[in-house]
Design a protein around this motif. Structure first.
Motif, short mmCIF file in Angstrom:
data_model
loop_
_atom_site.label_atom_id
_atom_site.label_comp_id
_atom_site.label_asym_id
_atom_site.label_seq_id
_atom_site.Cartn_x
_atom_site.Cartn_y
_atom_site.Cartn_z
N GLU A 141 0.81 -1.21 0.00
CA GLU A 141 0.00 0.00 0.00
C GLU A 141 0.84 1.26 0.00
OE1 GLU A 141 -2.97 0.80 -0.42
OE2 GLU A 141 -4.28 -0.89 0.05
N SER A 142 1.99 1.23 0.68
CA SER A 142 2.82 2.43 0.81
C SER A 142 4.29 2.03 0.77
CB SER A 142 2.51 3.17 2.12
OG SER A 142 3.44 4.20 2.35
N ARG A 143 4.96 2.35 -0.31
CA ARG A 143 6.38 2.00 -0.43
C ARG A 143 7.23 2.69 0.63
NH1 ARG A 143 7.53 2.22 -6.99
NH2 ARG A 143 6.02 0.60 -7.57
N SER A 144 6.88 3.93 0.95
CA SER A 144 7.70 4.67 1.92
C SER A 144 7.61 4.03 3.30
CB SER A 144 7.26 6.13 1.97
OG SER A 144 5.88 6.24 2.29
N TRP A 145 6.40 3.68 3.76
CA TRP A 145 6.27 3.02 5.05
C TRP A 145 6.81 1.60 4.99
CZ3 TRP A 145 5.94 5.17 9.49
CH2 TRP A 145 5.31 6.40 9.64
N GLY A 146 6.72 0.96 3.85
CA GLY A 146 7.33 -0.36 3.71
C GLY A 146 8.83 -0.31 3.90
N ALA A 147 9.46 0.75 3.38
CA ALA A 147 10.91 0.90 3.55
C ALA A 147 11.28 1.13 5.01
CB ALA A 147 11.41 2.07 2.69
N VAL A 148 10.38 1.78 5.76
CA VAL A 148 10.63 2.01 7.18
C VAL A 148 10.54 0.70 7.96
CG1 VAL A 148 9.75 3.15 9.25
CG2 VAL A 148 9.88 4.41 7.11
N VAL A 149 9.56 -0.12 7.62
CA VAL A 149 9.29 -1.35 8.37
C VAL A 149 10.24 -2.48 7.99
CG1 VAL A 149 7.54 -3.14 8.76
CG2 VAL A 149 6.87 -0.74 8.74
N ALA A 150 10.73 -2.49 6.75
CA ALA A 150 11.53 -3.62 6.26
C ALA A 150 12.75 -3.95 7.13
CB ALA A 150 11.96 -3.36 4.82
N PRO A 151 13.57 -2.97 7.56
CA PRO A 151 14.71 -3.31 8.42
C PRO A 151 14.28 -3.95 9.74
CG PRO A 151 14.95 -1.09 7.55
CD PRO A 151 13.56 -1.52 7.23
N LEU A 152 13.15 -3.52 10.28
CA LEU A 152 12.63 -4.10 11.51
C LEU A 152 12.25 -5.56 11.29
CD1 LEU A 152 12.10 -2.95 14.37
CD2 LEU A 152 9.74 -2.60 13.68
N ALA A 153 11.59 -5.83 10.17
CA ALA A 153 11.19 -7.21 9.85
C ALA A 153 12.41 -8.09 9.63
CB ALA A 153 10.29 -7.21 8.62
N PHE A 154 13.42 -7.55 8.95
CA PHE A 154 14.64 -8.31 8.72
C PHE A 154 15.34 -8.63 10.04
CE2 PHE A 154 19.23 -8.55 7.90
CZ PHE A 154 19.26 -9.58 6.96
N GLY A 155 15.33 -7.65 10.95
CA GLY A 155 15.94 -7.87 12.26
C GLY A 155 15.25 -8.96 13.05
N VAL A 156 13.92 -8.97 13.03
CA VAL A 156 13.17 -10.01 13.74
C VAL A 156 13.48 -11.38 13.15
CG1 VAL A 156 10.86 -10.93 14.18
CG2 VAL A 156 11.32 -8.50 14.52
N ALA A 157 13.51 -11.48 11.83
CA ALA A 157 13.78 -12.77 11.18
C ALA A 157 15.16 -13.29 11.54
CB ALA A 157 13.61 -12.62 9.67
N THR A 158 16.18 -12.45 11.43
CA THR A 158 17.54 -12.90 11.73
C THR A 158 17.73 -13.17 13.22
OG1 THR A 158 18.27 -10.58 11.89
CG2 THR A 158 18.55 -11.70 9.77
N SER A 159 16.94 -12.50 14.06
CA SER A 159 17.08 -12.73 15.50
C SER A 159 16.73 -14.16 15.89
CB SER A 159 16.19 -11.75 16.28
OG SER A 159 14.82 -12.11 16.19
N ARG A 160 15.90 -14.81 15.09
CA ARG A 160 15.50 -16.18 15.43
C ARG A 160 16.64 -17.16 15.25
NH1 ARG A 160 11.77 -15.75 18.78
NH2 ARG A 160 10.80 -17.76 18.27
N VAL A 161 17.52 -16.88 14.30
CA VAL A 161 18.74 -17.71 14.15
C VAL A 161 19.78 -17.29 15.18
CG1 VAL A 161 20.59 -18.39 12.58
CG2 VAL A 161 18.27 -18.04 11.69
N TYR A 162 19.91 -15.99 15.40
CA TYR A 162 20.90 -15.48 16.35
C TYR A 162 20.68 -16.02 17.75
CZ TYR A 162 23.48 -12.04 19.13
OH TYR A 162 24.33 -11.43 20.02
N THR A 163 19.41 -16.10 18.18
CA THR A 163 19.11 -16.59 19.52
C THR A 163 19.05 -18.12 19.60
OG1 THR A 163 16.74 -16.37 19.07
CG2 THR A 163 17.84 -14.52 20.16
#
Length: 501
Positions: A141-163
């Motif tokens: 719906e919104s590329r600009s807000w998607g760009a804001v959220v994407a790093p947060l989503a990537f961090g959550v995903a990688t945190s599952r392997v990190y922990t």
């Protein structure tokens, strides 16, 4: 002498699965033993914050609040809907189809490990699915807000392997499921960008670079109009911007229409209604800047922000639109019809609008709407009206300026604002008005049942109305005459409308 058949060795697919499993475990071991600079104070907390979707619900609230636009609110809602679908798929199908045990934590430093280890199966990662679904839904719906959220989503995903709670393949497949869930939601409910903007009949309007020869009238009492005034001034430095009080609106519009090549209006649907009538009467094109609470007409034109109208002014792109019309007009004047850009209604809806407007300054728009619906549906009686030659008891008579289409399970919008048709719907009197109104809303256009009826017409007569019956048009309330006619002025108004990007 008997011959024994040797046991079959692992097939090609079995060997491939073993190889992929070995690679997955090797990657997990590498991630567990490798130093991740700056990750220790961030990733475990990020992983915990995403439990039960709390992080994403908070993010959705932040986007809807800070975004301050309909596009931002839609992005937040689509992100939450995508998350809900992804979570349902992972927890009902994914977790039960492959019962993979969690990784052994021997190689994971204790300081990285979560205090509370999950007890469900490892494949796929629900956190990764939710993160990817929310981020993808927002971005659609919104590329600009998607760009804001994407790093947060990537961090959550990688945190599952990190922990140490998931293998890398758990996270990758979970993320893929999340992306798929977001696109599945888009298949059911199209994004605004997928929907065709009203495009017929296209017409040319004066090109007004920087707003030259444009007068924009701002209703100070409309929603966010005053807050958007500075945006209009910055985007259109050559335009004349005039702010006025509601009781000065008609006089200000008339004066602006006589002196300008195009008339601009910033306000809600009721304000735009007044401007449309003046613009049509003077034969000047209208430039709409959404500044109200709902802005139905602007959004059906594909105008969501100030810059959308500015693009149309710079290119001279416009469309012809119909004006809904009812005679006698407000105040019972037969020589001056009333106009509606969106909707006309009799019955419970005008009273609902009246109560909502009374309470919204005190408790907010949505709570006021709920309060109004409860109060109206519990206390009102059906109106008596003569419709198409028969005396009827009606909970509501609705006439839309153009046919409203369904968007999946959600309420519809108009794709053609110059179709020459009225979208007429009635809800018959009887018990349980709330259920009857809901059934009519879900049934959509061109339907018929003992509870409601919907059809497309060019002209409607309504008679036998009791004195004092309220009438609503584009959110404005007046008193209905004993008899009235509803029809349309075809292609009566030229409105600036940007071409889709």
């Amino acid at each position: 002498m008997s011959s024994a058949v040797p046991p079959a060795g692992p097939g090609r697919y079995g060997r491939l699965a073993d190889w992929l499993g070995n690679q997955d475990r090797a990657l997990f071991h590498t991630a567990a033993t490798r130093r991740w600079p700056g990750a220790r104070p961030v990733l475990p907390r990020l992983s915990r914050s995403a439990n039960h979707g709390l992080l994403w619900f908070g993010a959705a609230a932040g986007i809807a609040t800070l975004g301050g636009s309909t596009r931002a609110r839609r992005a937040a809602l689509r992100g939450v809907a995508s998350l809900a679908v992804a979570s349902a798929v992972v927890n009902t199908v994914g977790k039960h189809s492959v019962r993979r045990t969690r990784p052994i934590l021997d190689a994971v430093p204790v300081i990285r490990q979560l205090k509370r280890q999950p007890h469900t199966t490892s494949f796929p990662s629900g956190h990764a699915a939710s993160a990817a679904a929310f981020a993808t839904g927002v971005a659609l719906e919104s590329r600009s807000w998607g760009a804001v959220v994407a790093p947060l989503a990537f961090g959550v995903a990688t945190s599952r392997v990190y922990t140490g709670v998931h293998y890398p393949s758990d996270v990758l497949i979970g993320a893929a499921l999340g992306v798929g869930a977001a696109f599945a939601v888009r298949g059911l409910v199209p994004t605004r960008g997928q929907l065709p903007a009203p495009g017929r009949p296209h017409t040319d309007a004066p090109i007004l670079p920087g707003g030259q020869d444009l007068v924009v009238v701002v209703n100070k009492a409309s929603g966010s109009a005053t807050a958007k005034t500075s945006l209009v001034r910055d985007a259109l430095p050559r335009a004349e911007v005039v702010e006025c009080e509601p009781d000065e609106l008609i006089e200000t519009l008339e004066k602006a229409a006589r002196s300008a090549r195009a008339l601009g209006i910033c306000g809600g649907d009721g304000t735009v209604n007044r401007a449309a009538a003046v613009a049509a009467r003077h034969g000047v094109p209208l430039a709409v800047f959404p500044g109200g609470t709902l802005n139905h007409f602007a959004y059906d034109l594909g105008i969501e922000e100030v810059h959308d109208t500015c693009r149309a002014l710079a290119s001279g792109d416009a469309v012809k639109v119909d004006l809904g019309r009812f005679v006698p007009g407000p105040g019972g004047c037969r020589s001056e019809p009333g106009y509606f850009l969106n909707t006309f209604s009799l019955g419970v809806y005008p009273e609902l609008v009246r109560i909502r407007e009374r309470w919204s300054p005190r408790i907010g728009g949505w709570p006021a709407g709920v309060l109004a619906a409860v109060q109206v549906l519990s206390s009102e009686q059906p109106l008596r009206a003569e419709f198409r030659g028969r005396d009827r008891a009606l909970w509501m008579l609705f006439a839309g300026n153009g046919m409203y289409q369904q968007m999946g399970p959600t309420p519809g919008r108009r794709f053609d604002l110059a179709d020459g048709l009225l979208d007429v719907r009635i809800v018959h009197g009887g018990r349980l008005p709330g259920l009857r109104l809901l059934a009519a809303a879900l049934a959509g256009p061109l339907s018929r049942s003992p509870v409601h009826a919907a059809e497309r017409l060019r002209r409607v007569r309504v008679g036998g109305l009791t004195p004092g019956t309220p009438l609503a048009f584009d959110g404005e309330i007046t008193e209905a005459p004993p008899e009235l006619w509803i029809d349309k002025a075809d292609e009566a108004l030229t409105v600036y409308r940007p071409l889709p990007l």
